[in-house]
Design a protein around this motif. Structure first.
Motif, mmCIF file in Angstrom:
data_model
loop_
_atom_site.group_PDB
_atom_site.id
_atom_site.type_symbol
_atom_site.label_atom_id
_atom_site.label_comp_id
_atom_site.label_asym_id
_atom_site.label_seq_id
_atom_site.Cartn_x
_atom_site.Cartn_y
_atom_site.Cartn_z
ATOM 1 N N GLN A 205 0.817 -1.221 0.000
ATOM 2 C CA GLN A 205 0.000 0.000 0.000
ATOM 3 C C GLN A 205 0.846 1.264 0.000
ATOM 4 O OE1 GLN A 205 -3.123 0.179 2.886
ATOM 5 N NE2 GLN A 205 -3.978 -1.796 2.275
ATOM 6 N N ASN A 206 2.076 1.198 0.554
ATOM 7 C CA ASN A 206 2.923 2.391 0.603
ATOM 8 C C ASN A 206 3.577 2.677 -0.744
ATOM 9 O OD1 ASN A 206 2.220 2.590 3.232
ATOM 10 N ND2 ASN A 206 4.231 2.047 4.090
ATOM 11 N N THR A 207 4.182 1.658 -1.325
ATOM 12 C CA THR A 207 4.912 1.892 -2.582
ATOM 13 C C THR A 207 4.027 1.700 -3.802
ATOM 14 O OG1 THR A 207 5.557 -0.422 -2.805
ATOM 15 C CG2 THR A 207 7.037 0.988 -1.526
ATOM 16 N N GLY A 208 2.916 1.032 -3.623
ATOM 17 C CA GLY A 208 2.034 0.753 -4.760
ATOM 18 C C GLY A 208 2.525 -0.418 -5.595
ATOM 19 N N ALA A 209 3.651 -0.976 -5.284
ATOM 20 C CA ALA A 209 4.171 -2.105 -6.059
ATOM 21 C C ALA A 209 3.235 -3.301 -5.926
ATOM 22 C CB ALA A 209 5.563 -2.481 -5.563
ATOM 23 N N ARG A 210 2.975 -3.971 -7.045
ATOM 24 C CA ARG A 210 2.077 -5.115 -6.971
ATOM 25 C C ARG A 210 2.584 -6.268 -7.810
ATOM 26 N NH1 ARG A 210 -3.631 -3.534 -8.897
ATOM 27 N NH2 ARG A 210 -3.842 -5.685 -9.609
ATOM 28 N N LYS A 211 2.097 -7.459 -7.450
ATOM 29 C CA LYS A 211 2.551 -8.658 -8.142
ATOM 30 C C LYS A 211 1.418 -9.678 -8.132
ATOM 31 C CE LYS A 211 5.938 -11.501 -9.587
ATOM 32 N NZ LYS A 211 6.648 -11.231 -10.848
ATOM 33 N N THR A 212 1.223 -10.347 -9.267
ATOM 34 C CA THR A 212 0.232 -11.418 -9.318
ATOM 35 C C THR A 212 0.957 -12.739 -9.525
ATOM 36 O OG1 THR A 212 -1.425 -9.948 -10.236
ATOM 37 C CG2 THR A 212 -1.815 -12.285 -10.502
ATOM 38 N N LEU A 213 0.683 -13.674 -8.642
ATOM 39 C CA LEU A 213 1.324 -14.989 -8.706
ATOM 40 C C LEU A 213 0.251 -16.062 -8.820
ATOM 41 C CD1 LEU A 213 3.601 -14.295 -5.634
ATOM 42 C CD2 LEU A 213 4.464 -14.547 -7.971
ATOM 43 N N LEU A 214 0.585 -17.157 -9.502
ATOM 44 C CA LEU A 214 -0.343 -18.280 -9.580
ATOM 45 C C LEU A 214 0.053 -19.306 -8.534
ATOM 46 C CD1 LEU A 214 -2.732 -19.493 -11.073
ATOM 47 C CD2 LEU A 214 -1.135 -20.517 -12.690
ATOM 48 N N ALA A 215 -0.843 -19.496 -7.558
ATOM 49 C CA ALA A 215 -0.464 -20.329 -6.415
ATOM 50 C C ALA A 215 -1.240 -21.629 -6.375
ATOM 51 C CB ALA A 215 -0.721 -19.552 -5.123
ATOM 52 N N ARG A 216 -0.510 -22.694 -6.085
ATOM 53 C CA ARG A 216 -1.133 -23.989 -5.884
ATOM 54 C C ARG A 216 -1.074 -24.257 -4.389
ATOM 55 N NH1 ARG A 216 1.201 -28.488 -9.764
ATOM 56 N NH2 ARG A 216 0.650 -26.814 -11.197
ATOM 57 N N PRO A 217 -2.127 -24.783 -3.785
ATOM 58 C CA PRO A 217 -2.098 -24.995 -2.332
ATOM 59 C C PRO A 217 -0.892 -25.832 -1.911
ATOM 60 C CG PRO A 217 -4.288 -25.379 -3.177
ATOM 61 C CD PRO A 217 -3.414 -25.174 -4.363
ATOM 62 N N GLY A 218 -0.227 -25.409 -0.835
ATOM 63 C CA GLY A 218 0.889 -26.167 -0.297
ATOM 64 C C GLY A 218 2.216 -25.870 -0.968
ATOM 65 N N VAL A 219 2.249 -24.950 -1.930
ATOM 66 C CA VAL A 219 3.514 -24.634 -2.605
ATOM 67 C C VAL A 219 3.888 -23.185 -2.292
ATOM 68 C CG1 VAL A 219 4.675 -24.444 -4.835
ATOM 69 C CG2 VAL A 219 2.998 -26.258 -4.449
ATOM 70 N N GLU A 220 5.099 -22.981 -1.832
ATOM 71 C CA GLU A 220 5.530 -21.632 -1.474
ATOM 72 C C GLU A 220 5.999 -20.877 -2.703
ATOM 73 O OE1 GLU A 220 8.245 -21.496 1.866
ATOM 74 O OE2 GLU A 220 9.053 -19.583 1.141
ATOM 75 N N LEU A 221 5.553 -19.600 -2.819
ATOM 76 C CA LEU A 221 5.951 -18.778 -3.961
ATOM 77 C C LEU A 221 6.750 -17.581 -3.463
ATOM 78 C CD1 LEU A 221 2.516 -18.736 -5.786
ATOM 79 C CD2 LEU A 221 4.549 -19.955 -6.554
ATOM 80 N N LYS A 222 7.576 -17.053 -4.356
ATOM 81 C CA LYS A 222 8.414 -15.921 -3.943
ATOM 82 C C LYS A 222 8.216 -14.733 -4.864
ATOM 83 C CE LYS A 222 12.144 -18.317 -1.567
ATOM 84 N NZ LYS A 222 11.369 -18.350 -0.323
ATOM 85 N N TRP A 223 8.171 -13.555 -4.230
ATOM 86 C CA TRP A 223 8.222 -12.289 -4.980
ATOM 87 C C TRP A 223 9.578 -11.714 -4.627
ATOM 88 C CZ3 TRP A 223 4.490 -7.555 -3.842
ATOM 89 C CH2 TRP A 223 4.824 -6.495 -4.714
ATOM 90 N N ARG A 224 10.573 -12.050 -5.437
ATOM 91 C CA ARG A 224 11.961 -11.822 -5.057
ATOM 92 C C ARG A 224 12.270 -10.351 -4.836
ATOM 93 N NH1 ARG A 224 14.210 -16.671 -5.160
ATOM 94 N NH2 ARG A 224 13.364 -18.111 -6.707
ATOM 95 N N GLU A 225 11.838 -9.477 -5.759
ATOM 96 C CA GLU A 225 12.172 -8.039 -5.655
ATOM 97 C C GLU A 225 11.753 -7.471 -4.308
ATOM 98 O OE1 GLU A 225 10.291 -9.410 -7.955
ATOM 99 O OE2 GLU A 225 11.431 -9.316 -9.820
ATOM 100 N N ALA A 226 10.676 -7.976 -3.725
ATOM 101 C CA ALA A 226 10.175 -7.439 -2.466
ATOM 102 C C ALA A 226 10.568 -8.316 -1.284
ATOM 103 C CB ALA A 226 8.655 -7.322 -2.538
ATOM 104 N N GLY A 227 11.267 -9.400 -1.583
ATOM 105 C CA GLY A 227 11.684 -10.303 -0.520
ATOM 106 C C GLY A 227 10.508 -10.962 0.182
#
Lengths: 476, 281
Positions: free
Chosen positions: A311-333
């Motif tokens: 909400q502060n930077t406005g940066a956003r990312k859409t990821l496709l998630a499967r239950p039980g699998v961890e996903l990463k948004w690397r730029e934002a850590g």
């Protein structure tokens, strides 16, 4: 419309006359030569075609079509199934013999029309002023008057009355008297041939569709794009010549739980460039370069689009998630995953339990309700979460250049039926001659249909003649 | 007053009107002819109001729920009755013969009674499934049912013809003497079949155009399509036999009955006995 038809028919009549006379000669030659002609032009053959097509169609609705060979063996036994296979019953409407009957029916339509058209053509174009007076004497309706007025005066009065009543008379001299002839809508005699022709046009459209069209389907996941579709029957890949992308598929429900709308947002791409976007629903397809894409089915996956926004930077990312699998948004850590899913109910509502970590402090674990936005407070910033279930849209693809001929045939059929059933060719003769110092008027008419209606029309005209004070008619 | 009440009343009025027409025919009470017509017209108006009311009610159920009441078996049976009555009234007006009513109005009553009494059909208003959300819905249903109704009336006059043709004697006291002459009945049957044939053709065509705009195929040999074509063949045969071979009288009367059986199967039988795309009614 009718005027246009009448005009067209007048313009074309001279050209057609030659063609038809040619036909005439040809037909007569044929007729003498063989009985085959008679057979192919007969109504008997038409009735035979109707009957066999109807019986075969009944069979086709009772015996399930296009099933696996095993199905027929299981249901009807080995011998019967083998017989079905030989007769192409599992795909009956495309079998050689069913198409054969349709072909026979087409030949029947063509030959019968060629056989009968010249006679009808003569009826329509004949010189009715050449009609013999003694034939007028036998027509119904018919009426005769006498008057003391001189013949010349009567002729001009009758002509005016005819014109006043909406008839367009032609005039000729006949057996010492004057004959007027007028007719209305002679071309309606072609109505039935328009209907016959319309069936051939529809068949032509169907053949064009079979030869030059193709049909198939695409199952397209959201955000995916394809340059081809799978053809029905052959299951081969057919290149589209462009790319089709599904941006989004959505499914909405009524309160009752029954589906309200299947909607796909589609984009057409040429060489990677977006050229057309359209949102399609079941009765509203997308058209592009001769192809039409219809919404026909969908598939829901156990995968979810997760949109995370800082909400502060406005940066956003859409990821496709499967239950039980961890996903990463690397730029934002950021690490995120779905730890639990409550499956959609009958209104398509589901819940997700999300695990979320930005590497600072304890991870957050929280529930997201379907597509509603959830805010999560973290040490650095608040984040917005939104989820959406992954769908694939099922599209039906059709390219059928034969559709327009089929539609034109359909319109011709309806117009032809109305003309053939409800319009009539009305003919009217008025013969004026002298006899025993009196001028006599013989009015006669004929109509090929709706005799009652024609008689009313006839009587109206007769009344007009009787009301004419100059004529001073008396019935004879 | 809600639509289901109005349609319930319609059922009883059509029963009443059928009875008056039959009494008129059987007991030769010509005097009640006007009453029969008036009752039928009242029934028709209430039927119309019931359909209109149901249409309104669907809009009042919430956004996106509104639609013409032509979307399931119950609604189509109600519309079938409506079509039969309007068609019959036109025939009565043109031919100035009320006895035909004894052979036509009972079809409308049967359709209404079946719609209201059969437990198979829900009378609840349900929203339109996506396949039916199209402007073609009204055009398609309307054309088909005007055709079906014409064939129902033709079946009635066909039966009338067969009943009358058994009448050997010319005694003026005979029950059948009030019927129109065989020639007139034959003419009515023929004209009504012509009329129905155009609407059936229009119904098949509108269905094909709709199927093409929804699925990309104007003809897929679905059982409903196939049976409508079989029906079309039956009536096409009747017309050809009449135009070129001079068929009439008993033969055409029988074809009008067989044709109507095919109509009933197309309309009703297909949905319950065969599986296909056309599952809504």
């Amino acid at each position: 419309m009718l005027h246009a038809v009448a005009l067209l028919y007048r313009i074309e009549s001279n050209i057609l006359k030659g063609v038809f006379e040619g036909f005439f000669v040809w037909r007569n030659m044929k007729k003498k030569k063989n009985r085959l002609w008679e057979f192919f032009s007969s109504t008997k053959l038409a009735l035979f075609c109707f009957f066999t097509l109807a019986i075969a169609s009944i069979a086709g609705t009772i015996i399930p079509q296009s099933k696996d060979p095993g199905f027929y063996i299981g249901k009807y036994g080995e011998t019967t199934a083998e017989m079905f296979r030989l007769l192409n019953i599992p795909d009956m409407y495309n079998s050689w013999w069913f198409i054969g009957i349709l072909g026979l029916f087409s030949i029947n339509l063509i030959i019968c029309s060629i056989d009968r058209l010249p006679t009808v053509w003569k009826l329509v174009t004949m010189d009715n002023l050449a009609t013999k007076v003694n034939r007028l004497e036998k027509m119904t309706p018919r009426i005769r008057f006498g008057t003391k007025q001189p013949q010349q005066e009567v002729v001009s009065q009758v002509e005016q009355t005819l014109k006043g009543a909406g008839w367009k008379p032609s005039q000729g001299e006949r057996e010492g008297g004057t004959l007027f002839f007028a007719q209305k809508t002679p071309w309606v005699r072609f109505g039935v041939y328009i209907v016959h022709l319309s069936i051939l046009v529809i068949f032509a459209g169907a053949i064009i569709g079979t030869l030059f069209g193709s049909k198939g389907s695409i199952m397209l996941r959201e955000k995916a794009q394809v340059p081809f579709f799978y053809e029905f029957g052959s299951s081969e890949r057919v290149p589209l010549g462009f790319d089709l992308r599904c941006d989004n598929f959505s499914l909405t429900y009524y309160d009752t739980g029954s589906p309200k709308e299947f909607r796909s947002e589609l984009t057409v791409l040429e060489n990677g460039q977006e050229v057309l976007q359209k949102s399609i629903v079941v009765n509203d397809p997308l058209n592009y370069k001769g192809y039409t894409f219809y919404q026909s089915s969908y598939q829901a996956y156990d995968e979810f689009w997760l949109t995370i926004q800082n909400q502060n930077t406005g940066a956003r990312k859409t990821l496709l998630a499967r239950p039980g699998v961890e996903l990463k948004w690397r730029e934002a850590g950021i690490s995120v995953g779905i730890v639990n899913v409550q499956q959609p109910d009958r209104w398509g509502r589901y819940r997700l339990k999300i695990w979320f970590s930005d590497g600072k402090g304890e991870p957050s674990v929280f529930w997201v309700d379907g597509e509603t936005v959830v805010s999560v407070e973290r040490l650095d910033a608040p984040y917005d979460f939104k989820s959406e279930q992954l769908f694939a849209t099922g599209l039906q693809v059709a390219k059928d250049p034969g559709v327009w001929p089929v539609y034109i045939g359909c319109i011709m059929m309806l117009l032809g039926l109305v003309v053939a059933f409800f319009l009539s060719h009305k003919r009217l003769w008025v013969y004026i001659y002298e006899e025993e110092d009196k001028t006599k008027i013989l009015v006669a008419g004929s109509s090929n249909k709706n005799k009652v209606g024609f008689e009313n029309m006839f009587n109206t005209l007769v009344e007009k003649l009787e009301d004419n004070e100059t004529l001073q008619l008396s019935k004879e | 007053m809600d639509s289901s009440k109005l349609l319930g009343i319609t059922t009883f009025i059509y029963l009443f009107s059928s009875l008056i027409y039959m009494i008129m025919f059987i007991f030769k009470v010509k005097k009640i002819g006007l009453l029969a017509t008036v009752v039928t017209i009242i029934g028709f108006l209430i039927n119309t109001a019931g359909i209109g009311m149901r249409w309104l009610e669907s809009y009042q159920m919430g956004p996106g729920m509104g639609h013409a009441p032509l979307s399931n078996m119950y609604e189509s049976l109600v519309f079938f009755a409506w079509s039969i009555i309007i068609l019959y009234l036109v025939v009565e007006f043109i031919y100035k013969n009320k006895i035909i009513g004894a052979f036509a109005v009972p079809f409308a009553f049967a359709s209404m009674a079946y719609a209201s009494l059969s437990p198979e059909f829900s009378t609840a208003i349900t929203p339109l499934v996506p396949a039916l959300q199209s402007n073609w819905l009204i055009a398609h249903v309307f054309t088909c049912f005007i055709g079906y109704a014409a064939f129902a009336v033709a079946c009635g006059t066909g039966i009338m013809y067969l009943v009358k043709s058994r009448d050997k004697g010319d005694s003026p006291d005979s029950l059948l003497s009030t019927l129109p002459s065989l020639k007139v009945i034959d003419d009515i049957t023929h004209k009504v079949i012509l009329f129905g044939f155009i609407w059936l053709s229009g119904g098949i065509i509108s269905g094909a155009v709709w199927a093409n705009s929804a699925w990309g195929t104007y003809w897929s040999w679905d059982p409903k399509e196939t049976w409508s074509l079989i029906t079309w063949f039956i009536y096409a045969s009747a017309l050809h036999a009449r135009f070129t071979r001079g068929w009439g009288g008993k033969r055409i009367a029988w074809i009008s009955i067989i044709g109507f059986l095919a109509v009933v199967f197309t309309y009703y039988g297909v949905n319950f006995l065969l599986s296909g795309l056309h599952s809504y009614g």
